[in-house]
Write a protein that holds these residues in place. Sequence first.
Motif, mmCIF file in Angstrom:
data_model
loop_
_atom_site.group_PDB
_atom_site.id
_atom_site.type_symbol
_atom_site.label_atom_id
_atom_site.label_comp_id
_atom_site.label_asym_id
_atom_site.label_seq_id
_atom_site.Cartn_x
_atom_site.Cartn_y
_atom_site.Cartn_z
ATOM 1 N N THR A 124 0.682 -1.259 0.003
ATOM 2 C CA THR A 124 0.194 -0.112 0.003
ATOM 3 C C THR A 124 1.014 1.214 -0.138
ATOM 4 O O THR A 124 0.688 2.302 -0.690
ATOM 5 C CB THR A 124 -0.740 0.098 1.223
ATOM 6 O OG1 THR A 124 -1.070 -1.230 1.902
ATOM 7 C CG2 THR A 124 -2.351 0.687 0.795
ATOM 8 N N MET A 125 1.967 1.176 0.757
ATOM 9 C CA MET A 125 2.874 2.563 0.870
ATOM 10 C C MET A 125 3.689 2.566 -0.481
ATOM 11 O O MET A 125 3.791 3.782 -0.797
ATOM 12 C CB MET A 125 3.748 2.360 2.060
ATOM 13 C CG MET A 125 2.790 2.468 3.351
ATOM 14 S SD MET A 125 3.950 1.950 4.901
ATOM 15 C CE MET A 125 4.992 3.224 4.912
ATOM 16 N N PHE A 126 4.159 1.575 -0.685
ATOM 17 C CA PHE A 126 5.246 1.616 -1.824
ATOM 18 C C PHE A 126 4.568 0.976 -3.068
ATOM 19 O O PHE A 126 5.566 1.276 -4.044
ATOM 20 C CB PHE A 126 6.618 1.035 -1.430
ATOM 21 C CG PHE A 126 7.307 1.527 -0.353
ATOM 22 C CD1 PHE A 126 7.935 2.847 -0.297
ATOM 23 C CD2 PHE A 126 6.855 0.972 0.991
ATOM 24 C CE1 PHE A 126 8.507 3.154 0.975
ATOM 25 C CE2 PHE A 126 7.591 1.571 2.042
ATOM 26 C CZ PHE A 126 8.405 2.550 2.250
ATOM 27 N N GLY A 127 3.631 0.493 -3.367
ATOM 28 C CA GLY A 127 3.234 0.083 -4.394
ATOM 29 C C GLY A 127 4.106 -1.247 -4.957
ATOM 30 O O GLY A 127 4.844 -1.540 -4.149
ATOM 31 N N THR A 128 3.811 -1.734 -6.308
ATOM 32 C CA THR A 128 4.725 -2.763 -6.499
ATOM 33 C C THR A 128 5.342 -2.203 -7.921
ATOM 34 O O THR A 128 4.738 -1.281 -8.638
ATOM 35 C CB THR A 128 3.666 -3.852 -7.161
ATOM 36 O OG1 THR A 128 2.526 -3.659 -7.610
ATOM 37 C CG2 THR A 128 3.962 -5.201 -6.365
ATOM 38 N N PRO A 129 6.618 -2.468 -8.193
ATOM 39 C CA PRO A 129 7.591 -3.510 -7.572
ATOM 40 C C PRO A 129 8.219 -2.774 -6.409
ATOM 41 O O PRO A 129 9.113 -3.383 -5.606
ATOM 42 C CB PRO A 129 8.558 -3.966 -8.501
ATOM 43 C CG PRO A 129 8.747 -2.635 -9.148
ATOM 44 C CD PRO A 129 7.364 -1.988 -9.504
ATOM 45 N N GLY A 130 7.949 -1.287 -5.899
ATOM 46 C CA GLY A 130 8.517 -0.521 -5.024
ATOM 47 C C GLY A 130 8.616 -1.312 -3.402
ATOM 48 O O GLY A 130 9.374 -1.296 -2.637
ATOM 49 N N ASP A 131 7.532 -2.297 -3.215
ATOM 50 C CA ASP A 131 7.448 -2.947 -2.163
ATOM 51 C C ASP A 131 8.458 -3.764 -1.691
ATOM 52 O O ASP A 131 9.064 -4.042 -0.817
ATOM 53 C CB ASP A 131 6.018 -3.550 -1.660
ATOM 54 C CG ASP A 131 5.927 -4.635 -2.965
ATOM 55 O OD1 ASP A 131 6.821 -4.389 -3.817
ATOM 56 O OD2 ASP A 131 4.944 -5.545 -2.793
ATOM 57 N N VAL A 132 9.016 -4.278 -2.877
ATOM 58 C CA VAL A 132 10.121 -5.373 -2.794
ATOM 59 C C VAL A 132 11.388 -4.848 -2.171
ATOM 60 O O VAL A 132 12.062 -5.222 -1.313
ATOM 61 C CB VAL A 132 10.384 -6.168 -4.120
ATOM 62 C CG1 VAL A 132 11.456 -7.271 -4.073
ATOM 63 C CG2 VAL A 132 8.942 -6.796 -4.690
ATOM 64 N N TYR A 133 11.789 -3.575 -3.076
ATOM 65 C CA TYR A 133 13.004 -2.822 -2.529
ATOM 66 C C TYR A 133 12.786 -2.457 -1.096
ATOM 67 O O TYR A 133 13.737 -2.507 -0.278
ATOM 68 C CB TYR A 133 13.096 -1.737 -3.558
ATOM 69 C CG TYR A 133 13.209 -2.320 -4.989
ATOM 70 C CD1 TYR A 133 14.532 -3.183 -5.080
ATOM 71 C CD2 TYR A 133 12.315 -2.077 -5.931
ATOM 72 C CE1 TYR A 133 14.625 -3.801 -6.477
ATOM 73 C CE2 TYR A 133 12.526 -2.805 -7.351
ATOM 74 C CZ TYR A 133 13.739 -3.668 -7.461
ATOM 75 O OH TYR A 133 13.738 -4.271 -8.498
ATOM 76 N N ALA A 134 11.342 -1.974 -0.717
ATOM 77 C CA ALA A 134 11.329 -1.458 0.873
ATOM 78 C C ALA A 134 11.601 -2.644 1.422
ATOM 79 O O ALA A 134 12.272 -2.440 2.473
ATOM 80 C CB ALA A 134 9.911 -0.769 0.860
ATOM 81 N N SER A 135 10.983 -3.724 1.260
ATOM 82 C CA SER A 135 11.226 -4.795 2.197
ATOM 83 C C SER A 135 12.766 -5.300 2.398
ATOM 84 O O SER A 135 13.201 -5.712 3.324
ATOM 85 C CB SER A 135 10.066 -6.120 2.040
ATOM 86 O OG SER A 135 10.704 -6.737 0.859
ATOM 87 N N PHE A 136 13.438 -5.274 1.088
ATOM 88 C CA PHE A 136 14.713 -5.684 1.030
ATOM 89 C C PHE A 136 15.501 -4.615 1.929
ATOM 90 O O PHE A 136 16.346 -5.314 2.799
ATOM 91 C CB PHE A 136 15.181 -5.393 -0.505
ATOM 92 C CG PHE A 136 16.835 -5.782 -0.382
ATOM 93 C CD1 PHE A 136 17.040 -7.070 -0.806
ATOM 94 C CD2 PHE A 136 17.665 -4.757 -0.430
ATOM 95 C CE1 PHE A 136 18.524 -7.458 -1.026
ATOM 96 C CE2 PHE A 136 19.027 -5.200 -0.728
ATOM 97 C CZ PHE A 136 19.467 -6.627 -0.969
ATOM 98 N N ALA A 137 15.295 -3.516 1.884
ATOM 99 C CA ALA A 137 16.133 -2.576 2.678
ATOM 100 C C ALA A 137 15.640 -2.592 4.319
ATOM 101 O O ALA A 137 16.466 -2.559 5.408
ATOM 102 C CB ALA A 137 15.643 -1.016 2.246
ATOM 103 N N LEU A 138 14.097 -2.902 4.493
ATOM 104 C CA LEU A 138 13.956 -3.077 5.928
ATOM 105 C C LEU A 138 14.220 -4.213 6.571
ATOM 106 O O LEU A 138 14.768 -4.152 7.762
ATOM 107 C CB LEU A 138 12.308 -2.958 6.071
ATOM 108 C CG LEU A 138 11.650 -1.429 5.652
ATOM 109 C CD1 LEU A 138 10.070 -1.612 5.574
ATOM 110 C CD2 LEU A 138 12.368 -0.758 6.907
#
Length: 636
Positions: free
Chosen positions: A33-47
């Motif tokens: 919801t926050m980063f959309g796709t595929p942004g969520d993958v990179y966000a979770s990678f960083a997190l």
Amino acid sequence: MNKKQKRWRNRILVALAIFVVVFALEETGTLTTMFGTPGDVYASFALFLIPYLIAGYDVLHKAWRNIRRGQAFDEAFLMTVATVGAFAMVLFPETEPHMAEGAAVMLFYQVGELFQSYAVGQSRKSISAMMDIAPDYANIEQDGQLVEVDPDEVQVGDIIVVKPGERVPIDGVVTEGVSQLDTAALTGESVPRHVEPGADIISGCINMTGILHIRTTKPFGESTVSRILELVENASEKKARTENFITRFARVYTPIVTISAVVLAVVPPILGMGAWSDWILRGLTFLVVSCPCALVISVPLSFFGGIGGASKLGILVKGSNYLELLSKVDTVVFDKTGTLTNGTFNVVAIHPESGVDPDYVLSNAAYAEAFSDHPIAISIREAYAGEIDQARIADAHEESGHGVSARVDERVVMVGNDKLMAEHGIDWHECKLTGTILHVTVDGTYVGHIVIADVVKEDAEQTIRDLHAAGVAKCVMLTGDRRDVAEAVGKQLGLDEVHAQLLPADKVSAVERLLNLEHGDAKLAFVGDGINDAPVLMRADVGIAMGAMGSDAAIEAADVVLMDDKPSKISLAIRIARKTMRIVWQNIIFALAVKIGILVLAALGIANMWLAVFGDVGVAMIAILNAMRAMRVKGV
Ligand code: ADP
Ligand code: MG
């Protein structure tokens, strides 16, 4: 937990908390919801990278250091490759992301490591607490004042003072004072020992009630405490076969699994058997399982525990190899005097030749025995109530297995058995009584004999019964004493074999003959009190010396030392050894079975990294907890 472990634990907890939050964000779809796709993958990678680095930066650092030194294949390296690999799966956008697994593997690996470190520290602590018997000072009296000095500085023959509550620092004899001694740390015996002037005292006991003055008989370095500490410290150097096997096994196992991991990750996709990402993931799972930590740590820990537990009961085992041998004992060979019998002989009768005064026979015998440590000599001196004026004695000489001779007031006195008489061509009178016969001659003239009898130890009969019950096939007694005495003791105790009238050298050949009869893996133990037993103790598979008060040579030569004189400790030692070996094998089989199971499932693509890491850490924890059982020896 020490400071370092506490910091380690806190770091893991912080990482775990962050991990849980990130995991929840991802699973609930908040990241999407926050980063959309595929942004969520990179966000979770960083997190996920945050808890990963907090938990594992030291592992990464260690792996990097080892790689630069050319030492791959250690745990840190394997964990690093597996977790970095999991994060790198982000490069395969067509598969599910695996960052959570990467972080989780590192987290749980650290949980396992911390647990190991804690367990090892714990068992080391319990051993050192038990072995915390080394006093760091001795009190000596100077100008009416008590001063604390380094026990190393106390000379043999000095008088030391031990106050109630203090440990006796140096072996000696009580010269003044009456007290109770707590010997539990040394012998496992909980009943306090009463001491009064004249009593021998070994260092390491706690003085409980009165002030004692002790004349030291040994330097600190040779006192019982120092010797015990030395034994325990060196015990871990003598590794059991099983222990060495595991070390070698780990050295082979890890590279094999690692190579299989590479093969598994590369070969099937080249052959077109499926997607790269799928096979790489299976390979990474292999890497997680390739760490042999459960075995490498739990096996030595079990031995360590067994040795520690045994020492709580006054059984000192000089290395894990002896614990292993002890577990396979099926023949126990005993020395008689001082081992199965208590070594204090009573004078049953004195039979002088006609016209000779019995006191004359006894006093000559006592004088001739003045310098011998043999239990017979000690008993004869005890029976002769009078003072012995050592100035009247010269040329004292002892022939083991025969007897003694000495010049007393210019007359040569010999005391010994039939063999000694035969050797000097002296006729003796037979005796109808059952007992040990000491013939006495003065200037080559036979003056009569003394009949002495030894009493079997209270727990000797029970010991033989326990050993038989524990599956020991043969209990044998060897003695230099007369046949009738030997057979009487043999019958009373239920021994399987008795060999009498042996010289010390005959005892070695008797043990060698028995060693030849051993089948397969079975081992032979010899138990002696050490007075002239050292050669036999060395020859046996396991040499057990009785009584720390026994001879120093025996304690050197023995593999297992029983601090008190109780033969029942032998069956106890065997039971502890067997329990330890059972635990060792349980751990080996359990750990290997689980690992192989996970490897098979991983190769088939059924097991994922979650299962691998839980399997690995779980097995290590269970194996360590099991290993710590070896320390508990109550009711073995
Ligand atoms: P064991 O095998 O029972 O431990 P040893 O080998 O020490 O006995 O001695 C065997 C025999 O040698 C004794 O029973 C005794 O007859 C004789 N002997 C040994 N030492 C002495 C001694 N100091 N005085 C007299 N006799 C001795
Ligand atoms: Mg003996």
